[in-house]
Scaffold this active site. Structure first.
Site, PDB file in Angstrom:
ATOM      1  N   GLU A 264       0.838  -1.205   0.000  1.00  0.00           N
ATOM      2  CA  GLU A 264       0.000   0.000   0.000  1.00  0.00           C
ATOM      3  C   GLU A 264       0.874   1.257   0.000  1.00  0.00           C
ATOM      4  O   GLU A 264       0.764   2.131   0.862  1.00  0.00           O
ATOM      5  CB  GLU A 264      -0.960  -0.024   1.191  1.00  0.00           C
ATOM      6  CG  GLU A 264      -1.926  -1.192   1.129  1.00  0.00           C
ATOM      7  CD  GLU A 264      -2.907  -1.240   2.299  1.00  0.00           C
ATOM      8  OE1 GLU A 264      -2.764  -0.429   3.240  1.00  0.00           O
ATOM      9  OE2 GLU A 264      -3.818  -2.077   2.270  1.00  0.00           O
TER      10      GLU A 264
ATOM     11  N   GLU B 210      -3.507  -9.114  -0.260  1.00  0.00           N
ATOM     12  CA  GLU B 210      -4.151  -8.915   1.048  1.00  0.00           C
ATOM     13  C   GLU B 210      -5.647  -8.821   0.833  1.00  0.00           C
ATOM     14  O   GLU B 210      -6.107  -7.998   0.033  1.00  0.00           O
ATOM     15  CB  GLU B 210      -3.622  -7.644   1.710  1.00  0.00           C
ATOM     16  CG  GLU B 210      -4.200  -7.373   3.086  1.00  0.00           C
ATOM     17  CD  GLU B 210      -3.529  -6.158   3.740  1.00  0.00           C
ATOM     18  OE1 GLU B 210      -2.293  -6.040   3.631  1.00  0.00           O
ATOM     19  OE2 GLU B 210      -4.240  -5.336   4.343  1.00  0.00           O
TER      20      GLU B 210
END
Length: 776
Positions: free
Chosen positions: A414, A493
């Protein structure tokens, strides 16, 4: 001489004659002080009043939860600051020209290391392994000093620990020796009939003369017997490093895979003028692994769906200094749920963790960074990225590249640089290039963040990756695969939602998913009094949660059934967890009991998970109906008029019972029941026993409302090193002999000290019959 090396690349067993390298553990006997100590790096500094500790040592986990902690909820409200460690090193004055270096598997964080007052170096990243050469600074009496500093906060989105929290060792080697992390083993050809083991060996000539060196590489099979070998010559000039590549044919190899993780060992021996001068042993696995665009992940020619979980590095009650026995229990429980893969979120793990994955047959996504140049906290790694990222990444890959469990590298999670592609793309290309140069055998991914928002699929950033990874946005990932032929994809994820699993299950091109999260972890808590992020298949104490049982019904091949009371709908996973406008609370809505607070007439929503063909539900022996399990992986639900007694779910396949789960209505708390995961407990830092405690009624049923204060006591040469109960709002210390039960359960972790004889752990509580368990 027999030495055990928890190797920075892999574990190395050395049964060595006098000429070989010597590896000494430096774990014991450190003088420790928490707080600043000006001048403590000087050899004549008086540290006689400091406490003596053994590393691995996480001093923060022994502290108290404080709402005012600088770490904030991100760091679990636990303490941070400066800590000093000092250790005396006594070595022979004449080492015969041998080289000496010290290896640290991890120091949290911003470490600085001195020998005899001379600064050897520093390392900001608390997760990377590193070494310092001591040779030219050694005296007959030496003082090694380490300063670790986590005072600048907040510095992480999760609990990091503090101090020398991994192993330390001293290595003494001949001037001509295998370079640290200098053996690289790969298997470009591997099937049941034959394999090619490719060995690249880097050799340092630290002497004053050019040397002709013979390198013998012997392959040992899983039984320890030699199955193949090669011998080659290499010329290395004085003060230089040389490299030799050998291809070794191995007939009918035992392959490494998820179900049968057979391990081989490479024995590398160096000879100069016919005399052996160094030996290194490297475990490895013979296997092929690849990500494909149409079949997903393929291991040894067979498609394997990655059923993975993300794991942070803390071990709950033991903090960041995690004995291997803690991970053994945790990984065993995850495997029972059907988990076959692990993402090391979001940093390099301890090397022995990867050793364990090798032995247990877990597939690993080895991840290195949570941020690049744009930070997520004021004092996180973005401050050091430009200077250290390539070094940290290269060292991490050199350390980890021999592990058969590692099948994929991730260079970011991220990352907040990606909205600026002119900034992010050159950074990503540089990281991928480092990976490919250091290990050309494994692909590289990144956990992309909001890729459609930042244009990652259209601006070329995603296609710099060998395998495209996306967090949570599975529909976008699958669409990206459709939009450009040849792309390879994986869910780096993902949430626990059934729809997300079906997208993965039903698309063969989808390599697999990594759930957030496998085990509840300390930190990433937004508001006091919460200390823990609780979305795990296991809770922080290692107890299986209801979502873990549901996942087992999807991922495990072993017949199972699990029954629960559902009080409300499960809150959906946000599109981007951690960035939602309204905090994702993750309240518990499923309960593994038949003991509701309301014992009067009412209706309960009973939810059942199973991988069998049919399930029949019984209440007090009366059938409430049999139902076929759903092909869409949905749960089975019954509306049941509550009556105290026994609720039982029985699973059938082909008309035969294959599994059963039973819930009973609990009475008043009456006694304590203890169960341990082992009966023998040997001496060793990694050797621990987990004792699970349950508060039960007279019939032996767990009382889910029980919150009794439990007192633990030890007789014999043992010590409780941590207690827990899994509660995310408990502020009790982990290093204590007391713990309140939570939902009728608690956990104690025990280690043997120096001494023989039985160890007895006793547990008592006011108003309850106590219990004990004995270890030999």
């Amino acid at each position: 001489m027999k030495a055990f090396f928890w190797g920075l690349a892999t574990a190395m067993w050395l049964v060595s004659p006098a000429w070989a390298r010597e590896v000494r553990s430096l774990d014991a006997g450190w003088s420790f002080f928490q707080g600043d100590a000006p001048g403590a790096e000087k050899p004549d500094f008086d540290s006689s009043g400091w406490r003596v500790v053994r590393v691995p040592h996480d001093w923060s986990i022994a502290g108290s939860f404080e709402k005012s902690a600088p770490t904030t909820g991100s760091g679990g409200w636990l303490p941070s600051g400066v800590a000093w460690y000092r250790k005396s090193l006594d070595l022979p004055e004449d080492l015969g020209g041998r080289r000496v270096w010290v290896e640290f598997d991890g120091v949290m964080a911003n470490s600085r290391v001195w020998l005899n007052g001379d600064l050897l170096g520093e390392r900001p990243n608390g997760y990377v392994s590193f070494r310092h050469d001591l040779t030219d600074r050694l005296k007959s009496a030496n003082v090694l000093v380490v300063k670790a500093d986590t005072s600048a906060q907040p510095a992480s989105r999760w609990y990091t620990g503090a101090g020398i929290y991994r192993h330390v060792r001293l290595v003494i080697a001949d001037p001509v020796h295998v370079a640290p992390w200098g053996v690289f083993v790969s298997t470009p050809v591997a099937d049941e009939s034959n394999a090619t083991v490719k060995v690249a060996t880097s050799v340092i000539n630290g002497g004053g003369e050019d040397r002709e060196i013979t390198i013998k590489s012997a392959v040992l099979g899983p039984d320890g017997k030699q199955v193949a070998a090669a011998e080659s010559a290499l010329s290395v000039a004085a003060g230089k490093t040389g490299e030799l590549v050998q291809d070794i044919a191995v007939p009918e190899p035992a392959l490494w895979d998820v179900e049968s993780p057979h391990l081989h060992q490479l024995v590398t021996t160096l000879f100069v003028a016919g005399k052996a001068v160094d030996e290194v042993r490297t475990p490895f696995g013979i296997r092929t692994a690849e990500f494909t665009t149409d079949r997903g992940f393929v291991l040894n020619g067979k498609r394997v769906k990655l059923k993975g979980v993300c794991l942070h590095h803390d071990g709950g009650a033991v903090g960041a200094a995690v004995p291997l026995g803690v991970w053994e229990r945790r990984l065993s429980k995850l495997r029972e749920l059907g988990v076959n893969a692990i993402r090391t979120a979001h940093n390099p793990v301890a090397p022995e963790f990867l050793d364990l994955c090798d032995r247990r047959g877990f597939l690993v996504m080895d991840e290195f960074f949570d941020c690049w140049t744009k930070g997520k906290n004021r004092h996180d790694y973005h401050l050091h990225f430009k200077k250290w990222a390539h070094t940290d990444l290269r060292d991490g890959i050199l350390r980890d590249r021999n592990h058969p469990s590692v099948v994929l590298y991730s260079v970011g999670n991220e990352i907040h640089d990606t909205p600026k592609p002119d900034l992010a793309k050159p950074i990503l290309k540089g990281l991928v290039d480092v990976c490919h140069a250091t290990d050309p055998t494994r692909p590289v991914t990144q956990a992309l963040f909001r890729p459609n928002v930042s244009g990652d699929f259209t601006n070329g950033l995603a296609d710099l990756l060998d395998v495209i990874g996306v967090n949570y946005r599975d529909a976008e990932l699958l669409q990206a695969w459709k939009d450009k032929p040849g792309r390879k994809i994986v869910g780096t994820e993902q949430g626990h939602d059934r729809s997300t699993w079906l997208e993965c299950r039903d698309h063969p091109q989808h390599a697999g998913q990594f759930l957030w999260v496998g085990i509840d972890y300390l930190g990433e808590a937004r508001t006091w009094p919460v200390t823990t992020f609780n979305a795990g298949l296991l809770d922080r104490a290692g107890f299986v949660q209801p979502r873990g049982v549901e996942r087992r019904s999807w991922w495990s091949e072993k017949p199972m059934v699990g029954v629960f009371r559902r009080l409300a709908a499960t809150e959906a996973t946000p599109a981007d967890p951690g960035y939602e406008a309204v905090e994702w609370k993750r309240r518990q809505v499923l309960f593994p009991d038949w003991t509701p607070a309301d014992r009067g007439p009412h209706r309960e929503n009973v939810e059942v998970y199973s991988n069998a063909a049919e399930v029949e539900l019984f209440l007090n022996g009366e059938s409430l109906g049999k139902r076929a399990t759903r092909k869409d992986a949905g749960a089975l639900n019954w509306k049941v008029d509550f009556a105290p007694g026994t609720l039982e779910a029985v699973a059938f396949t082909d008309g035969k019972e294959v599994a059963r789960d039973t819930l009973c209505t609990a009475g008043e708390p009456a006694k304590i029941v203890l169960s341990a995961d082992r009966s023998d407990l040997t001496v060793g830092w990694d050797q621990v026993a987990h004792v699970e405690l349950r508060v039960v009624d007279q019939a032996g049923t767990v009382v889910p409302s029980a919150s009794n204060k439990i007192h633990f006591a030890v007789e014999g040469p043992g010590a409780v090193i941590g207690v827990d109960n899994g509660s995310i709002v408990s502020h009790e210390r982990f290093q204590s002999m007391d713990r309140h039960a939570f939902q009728g359960r608690a956990l104690a972790i025990l280690r043997r000290g120096q001494g023989e004889g039985e160890i007895v752990l006793k547990a008592t509580a006011d108003g309850l019959e106590g219990a004990s368990v004995t270890f030999h």
